[in-house]
Design an enzyme around this catalytic site. Structure first.
Site, PDB file in Angstrom:
ATOM      1  N   ASN A  81      -6.748   0.870  -2.063  1.00  0.00           N
ATOM      2  CA  ASN A  81      -7.419   1.672  -1.029  1.00  0.00           C
ATOM      3  C   ASN A  81      -6.704   2.991  -0.782  1.00  0.00           C
ATOM      4  OD1 ASN A  81      -5.302   0.168   0.107  1.00  0.00           O
ATOM      5  ND2 ASN A  81      -6.229   0.138   2.143  1.00  0.00           N
ATOM      6  N   ASP A 138       2.531  -6.826   2.458  1.00  0.00           N
ATOM      7  CA  ASP A 138       1.413  -6.003   2.939  1.00  0.00           C
ATOM      8  C   ASP A 138       1.933  -4.711   3.564  1.00  0.00           C
ATOM      9  OD1 ASP A 138      -1.116  -5.126   3.454  1.00  0.00           O
ATOM     10  OD2 ASP A 138      -1.498  -6.473   5.133  1.00  0.00           O
ATOM     11  N   HIS A 184       0.884  -1.178   0.000  1.00  0.00           N
ATOM     12  CA  HIS A 184       0.000   0.000   0.000  1.00  0.00           C
ATOM     13  C   HIS A 184       0.919   1.225   0.000  1.00  0.00           C
ATOM     14  CE1 HIS A 184      -3.588  -2.363   1.485  1.00  0.00           C
ATOM     15  NE2 HIS A 184      -2.614  -3.125   1.967  1.00  0.00           N
ATOM     16  N   PHE A 185       0.948   1.964  -1.112  1.00  0.00           N
ATOM     17  CA  PHE A 185       1.851   3.124  -1.200  1.00  0.00           C
ATOM     18  C   PHE A 185       1.130   4.470  -1.061  1.00  0.00           C
ATOM     19  CE2 PHE A 185       5.731   1.000  -3.506  1.00  0.00           C
ATOM     20  CZ  PHE A 185       6.051   0.334  -2.328  1.00  0.00           C
ATOM     21  N   ARG A 186      -0.185   4.446  -0.827  1.00  0.00           N
ATOM     22  CA  ARG A 186      -0.928   5.606  -0.291  1.00  0.00           C
ATOM     23  C   ARG A 186      -1.111   6.791  -1.219  1.00  0.00           C
ATOM     24  NH1 ARG A 186      -2.868   2.288   3.434  1.00  0.00           N
ATOM     25  NH2 ARG A 186      -1.595   2.022   5.292  1.00  0.00           N
TER      26      ARG A 186
HETATM   27  O1  LIG Z   1      -5.908  -4.923   4.895  1.00  0.00           O
HETATM   28  C1  LIG Z   1      -5.204  -4.128   5.450  1.00  0.00           C
HETATM   29  C2  LIG Z   1      -5.085  -2.747   4.928  1.00  0.00           C
HETATM   30  C3  LIG Z   1      -3.849  -2.119   5.387  1.00  0.00           C
HETATM   31  C4  LIG Z   1      -3.824  -0.627   5.155  1.00  0.00           C
HETATM   32  O2  LIG Z   1      -3.520   0.113   6.086  1.00  0.00           O
HETATM   33  O3  LIG Z   1      -4.103  -0.203   4.024  1.00  0.00           O
HETATM   34  N1  LIG Z   1      -3.570  -2.413   6.751  1.00  0.00           N
HETATM   35  C5  LIG Z   1      -3.846  -3.609   7.272  1.00  0.00           C
HETATM   36  O4  LIG Z   1      -3.452  -3.934   8.373  1.00  0.00           O
HETATM   37  N2  LIG Z   1      -4.573  -4.490   6.574  1.00  0.00           N
END
Ligand SMILES: O=C1C[C@@H](C(=O)O)NC(=O)N1
Length: 443
Positions: free
Chosen positions: A96, A306, A64-66
């Protein structure tokens, strides 16, 4: 061989499908052109790999690079910087963000942002929603897309398809393998009240093992009903290992280094919010099952970090207000090589989980193996190097790691992406030249 190569990686111990042994790797036009004795060949550039081990480039299939929208935590440049420093050649990034990546415009926007800013190759997941479920068969074919991601349990952000009818629709419309965060939202909602304020040890009680297996059982049932293939992200429970090992015909499996390395309650007592992620870090019996079935018996197909950074300030809120997620893209290689050094997994299995596994699960085109005509992606490591992981080393904008103080044996010394050295001895080199990953199913 009298041919001139663009790059020769000389004298390293090469580990690939042919086994392990001293060899040179010759690169032309970003592709592997020859593996073997190139002592008579000339090259524009020579990388001296003597004493080092040359692995197929490590692909991290979940980060997840935001960017866009949450850049105070991370962006595509800082996240990919962390990846390259960690020996990672390509990342698959989650939807997301803000806005969520759920349509052609938001997907194209990420590709534009990534261009000339990402140090590694990259692909982006398209987020499944009730609104776009009918169109996912088209959306998953967009250039740069590694597949569909569905949150069956809510986590960071608002993406969610909790109901069977919604999941069924996704599975009916996709042709590629879709990927799932598998926790049962209905049970998570019921159990929210079990959270003890400020007590992170209650996190795996709220999001308990039953929440995970219930969802995974439903998911596999729906996949079989629809004749669809699924990929279960970050599997954490012994219950799922006992179940998924009988359903490998439809399900591929990801496990994270942190679920293999940290255990409850110790991790929560020591790290508090910094151990909080979804699905949770669990007790040792679950960790043991991930090792036995996932790693040793081969149920896991890929390792994904993750990588999910949040700032220290955000993490300083009392549980359950603290956000879930921890960084990991820069620590995947040293952590797992330490497990290799300790005899818990073979180097061959590590290679499979971080390169060929990604090709099998996601169908990467010409990427994921160290073989002639494949992208010249190499992760060059020192298997003997002893080094301590620290907060200070982390390039992630969040500036922390749950593994601060971890004594690693095995360290990434260079990262080569399509024949260009982008990291050597802990320094980035040249310019960010990451490109979108290509996939067989969308060529
Ligand atoms: O599924 C996820 C999403 C991720 C996040 O922060 O985007 N953080 C998590 O711990 N699990």
């Amino acid at each position: 061989m009298t041919q001139t190569y663009d790059l020769i990686v000389r004298g390293g111990e090469v580990a690939n499908h042919a086994g392990r042994g001293l060899a040179d790797v010759g690169v032309i036009d970003g592709k592997i052109a020859f593996i073997g004795d190139l002592s008579q060949a000339s090259a524009g550039e020579v990388f001296d790999a003597a004493g080092l081990t040359v692995l197929p480039g490590v692909i991290d299939t979940q980060v997840h690079f935001r960017e866009p929208g949450l850049e105070w935590k991370e962006d595509l440049e800082t996240g990919s910087r962390a990846a390259a420093l960690g020996g990672v050649v390509a990342v698959f990034e989650m939807p997301n963000t803000n806005p969520n990546t759920t349509d052609p415009d938001t997907m194209a926007d990420k590709l534009v942002r990534a261009n000339n800013r990402m140090w590694t190759d990259h692909a982006f997941y398209i987020g499944g929603t009730h609104e776009n479920a009918d169109y996912l068969g088209e959306l998953e074919r967009l250039p740069g897309c590694c597949g569909v991601k569905v949150f069956m349990g809510a986590s960071t952000g608002d993406l969610l398809i909790a109901d069977d009818e919604g999941v069924r629709k996704v599975l009916s419309n996709v042709r590629r393998r879709a990927t799932f965060h598998s926790e049962d939202e209905y049970r998570l909602v019921e159990r929210r009240g079990l959270a003890r304020t400020g007590d992170w040890t209650s996190h795996p009680e709220v999001r308990d093992a039953e929440s995970a297996i219930r969802s995974t059982r439903r998911l596999v049932g729906l996949a079989k009903e629809r004749g669809a293939r699924i990929h279960v992200l970050h599997v954490t429970t012994k219950d799922e290992m006992d179940f998924l090992r009988f359903h490998k015909d439809v399900a591929t499996v990801e496990i994270t280094p942190q679920h293999l390395t940290l255990a409850a309650p110790e991790a929560y007592e020591r790290l508090g919010a910094y151990a909080q992620m979804n699905p949770p870090i669990r007790s040792q019996d679950h960790v043991d099952a991930l090792w036995l079935w996932g790693m040793q018996q081969g149920v896991a197909d890929v390792l994904g970090s993750d990588h999910a950074p949040h700032t220290r300030e955000e993490k300083s809120k009392p549980y359950p207000a603290s956000p879930s997620g921890m960084p990991g893209v820069q620590t995947l290689v040293p952590l797992m090589l330490t497990h290799v050094a300790n005899g818990r997994l073979s180097l061959e299995r590590f290679i499979d989980l971080t390169s060929a596994g990604a090709q099998r699960v996601f169908g990467t085109a010409n990427k994921g193996r160290m073989a002639v005509s494949y992208d010249a992606d190499l992760t060059i490591v020192d298997l003997k190097a002893k080094k301590t992981i620290t907060h200070d080393q982390q390039a992630s904008r969040c500036g922390w790691t749950p593994f601060d103080g971890f004594e690693a044996t095995g360290w990434p010394m260079a990262t080569i992406v399509r024949g260009r050295v982008v990291m050597q001895d802990g320094e980035l080199i040249g310019k960010a030249h990451g490109q979108p990953v290509r996939f067989q199913e969308t060529l």
